[in-house]
Design an enzyme around this catalytic site. Sequence first.
Site, short mmCIF file in Angstrom:
data_model
loop_
_atom_site.label_atom_id
_atom_site.label_comp_id
_atom_site.label_asym_id
_atom_site.label_seq_id
_atom_site.Cartn_x
_atom_site.Cartn_y
_atom_site.Cartn_z
CG ASN A 9 -1.69 1.27 1.39
OD1 ASN A 9 -1.81 2.05 0.44
ND2 ASN A 9 -2.25 1.50 2.58
CE LYS A 11 0.32 3.42 4.87
NZ LYS A 11 0.03 3.54 6.27
CG HIS A 95 -5.91 1.91 5.19
ND1 HIS A 95 -5.44 2.84 6.10
CD2 HIS A 95 -4.90 1.03 4.98
CE1 HIS A 95 -4.18 2.53 6.41
NE2 HIS A 95 -3.83 1.44 5.74
CD GLU A 97 -2.95 5.51 6.77
OE1 GLU A 97 -2.95 5.56 5.54
OE2 GLU A 97 -2.00 5.03 7.44
CD GLU A 166 -3.80 -2.65 7.28
OE1 GLU A 166 -2.71 -2.92 6.81
OE2 GLU A 166 -4.37 -1.57 7.10
C1 PEP Z 1 -0.94 0.04 5.91
O1 PEP Z 1 -0.92 1.19 5.56
O2 PEP Z 1 -1.87 -0.70 5.57
C2 PEP Z 1 0.17 -0.47 6.73
C3 PEP Z 1 0.12 -1.68 7.20
O3 PEP Z 1 1.21 0.41 6.93
P1 PEP Z 1 2.61 0.06 7.65
O4 PEP Z 1 3.11 -1.24 7.08
O5 PEP Z 1 3.50 1.21 7.32
O6 PEP Z 1 2.33 -0.07 9.11
#
Ligand code: PEP
Length: 254
Positions: A9, A11, A95, A97, A166
């Site tokens: 991802n 982002k 997600h 975020e 997550e």
């Molecule tokens: C994510 O954005 O889904 C994620 C898992 O980020 P990170 O691996 O940076 O924690």
Amino acid sequence: MQKKLIVGNWKMNGSLAANQALVRGVLDGLKGLQVNAAVCAPNVYLPQMQAMLQDQRALDLGAQDVSLHEQGAYTGEISADMLREFGIRYVIVGHSERRQYHGEQDPHVALKVQRALHAGITPIVCVGETLAERREGRTEEVVKRQLAAVIHVNGHCISEVVLAYEPVWAIGTGLTATPEEAQQVHSVLRKQLKAATEQAQRIAIVYGGSMNASNALTLLKQPDIDGGLIGGAALKVSDFLAIMAAASQCATAS
Ligand code: PEP
């Protein structure tokens, strides 16, 4: 061969030049690895990625969000059908975020999943608890509520999604759930999926939250961890490839 699924991802990161270098490096290093792999790029870079990834099957393309609307007067939104035109295989939905900064709630996430499935795109549905919720002992209640909303709207089609656990406190923080903590939540989610569909065993449940080259193998060895959703570590060729090499070690004969 039962392969793990590793999804990057990106982002809101990247540039035309950086994407090209990253994807070239990943495609080179992926050769010979037994892993299902994808990258979820920012929407503006999807045409670039589509062009780079055509004529190969090692790395799939994903998006990071989709509109819950089909079409119409929704300025700035991108529909599932539009994504489909750019060869998108996956789209991340819900997600943390998006939930945190864009007010997305369980019903929105459930509708986005429906839109993606109608367009033939596999949604990667994210669920996870905040640190406060974990400290209050509410982890299972929270993830079950988030998944229940998606099952409620999508019924037996739930068998077509990828689920991502997550923990919000682990995303981008360097903190990771221990393999045992993650496995515990994954097994709870698997049980919930089993109650909704006979296909639950084939639904990939991936873990996300500071997965990196050092911790990937122990996480991916857990019986209900079918892969990883990778943020920061997906932006560096060597780190992303190290995670995929760990995933390849965990591939099993099916
Ligand atoms: C994510 O954005 O889904 C994620 C898992 O980020 P990170 O691996 O940076 O924690």
